[in-house]
Scaffold this motif. Sequence first.
Motif, PDB file in Angstrom:
ATOM      1  N   LYS A   3       0.865  -1.173   0.190  1.00 53.29           N
ATOM      2  CA  LYS A   3      -0.129  -0.102  -0.086  1.00 53.29           C
ATOM      3  C   LYS A   3       0.875   1.366  -0.041  1.00 53.29           C
ATOM      4  N   ALA A   4       0.373   2.340  -0.798  1.00 48.98           N
ATOM      5  CA  ALA A   4       1.374   3.354  -0.678  1.00 48.98           C
ATOM      6  C   ALA A   4       1.024   4.046   0.652  1.00 48.98           C
ATOM      7  N   THR A   5       2.356   4.823   1.247  1.00 53.41           N
ATOM      8  CA  THR A   5       2.595   5.501   2.237  1.00 53.41           C
ATOM      9  C   THR A   5       2.416   6.970   2.130  1.00 53.41           C
ATOM     10  N   ASP A   6       2.622   7.380   0.835  1.00 46.78           N
ATOM     11  CA  ASP A   6       2.679   8.857   0.160  1.00 46.78           C
ATOM     12  C   ASP A   6       1.142   9.132   0.052  1.00 46.78           C
ATOM     13  N   PRO A   7       0.669  10.213   0.523  1.00 45.05           N
ATOM     14  CA  PRO A   7      -0.493  10.530   0.037  1.00 45.05           C
ATOM     15  C   PRO A   7      -0.644  10.846  -1.283  1.00 45.05           C
ATOM     16  N   ASP A  15      -5.395   5.670  -6.512  1.00 46.67           N
ATOM     17  CA  ASP A  15      -7.096   6.118  -6.621  1.00 46.67           C
ATOM     18  C   ASP A  15      -7.480   6.450  -7.759  1.00 46.67           C
ATOM     19  N   LYS A  16      -6.728   7.462  -8.513  1.00 48.08           N
ATOM     20  CA  LYS A  16      -7.279   7.982  -9.757  1.00 48.08           C
ATOM     21  C   LYS A  16      -7.029   6.779 -10.837  1.00 48.08           C
ATOM     22  N   LEU A  17      -5.920   6.294 -10.622  1.00 43.87           N
ATOM     23  CA  LEU A  17      -5.729   5.097 -11.754  1.00 43.87           C
ATOM     24  C   LEU A  17      -6.836   3.936 -11.675  1.00 43.87           C
ATOM     25  N   ARG A  18      -7.117   3.776 -10.403  1.00 43.42           N
ATOM     26  CA  ARG A  18      -8.424   2.759 -10.280  1.00 43.42           C
ATOM     27  C   ARG A  18      -9.739   3.183 -10.890  1.00 43.42           C
ATOM     28  N   GLU A  19      -9.967   4.269 -10.457  1.00 40.61           N
ATOM     29  CA  GLU A  19     -10.975   5.114 -11.169  1.00 40.61           C
ATOM     30  C   GLU A  19     -11.111   4.960 -12.411  1.00 40.61           C
ATOM     31  N   TYR A  20      -9.848   5.525 -13.201  1.00 41.65           N
ATOM     32  CA  TYR A  20      -9.972   5.511 -14.657  1.00 41.65           C
ATOM     33  C   TYR A  20     -10.152   4.238 -15.318  1.00 41.65           C
TER      34      TYR A  20
END
Length: 102
Positions: free
Chosen positions: A26-30, A37-42
């Motif tokens: 999981k990404a630690t950097d916001p 999240d944007k990649l998953r939404e796209y």
Amino acid sequence: MLRSRLINLPKTVKRNISTNIPALQKATDPIQQLFLDKLREYKSKSTGGKLVDAGPEILKEHQSEIDKLNVQYGGDKGVDMTQFPQFKFVDPAVDVGSVDKK
């Protein structure tokens, strides 16, 4: 323990595993998390190979560009440009009577 198992693997496999482990966590950097999240939404919006969030004017322009490319590369109405062209090679007729016999 993992390192002891990786000692017997080739160097390229070690390198690939070590570079992919951070990507699986999981990404630690916001900012990175927002990007993921944007990649998953796209990915969820881009079903069927269609343009994402395209208005009617964008779709019209896209279709006109496709039509121009079809005309430029020999596509006409009723020609499926997604199919690979079918080639038919016919051997030329050879006139055996004109061959000089010695």
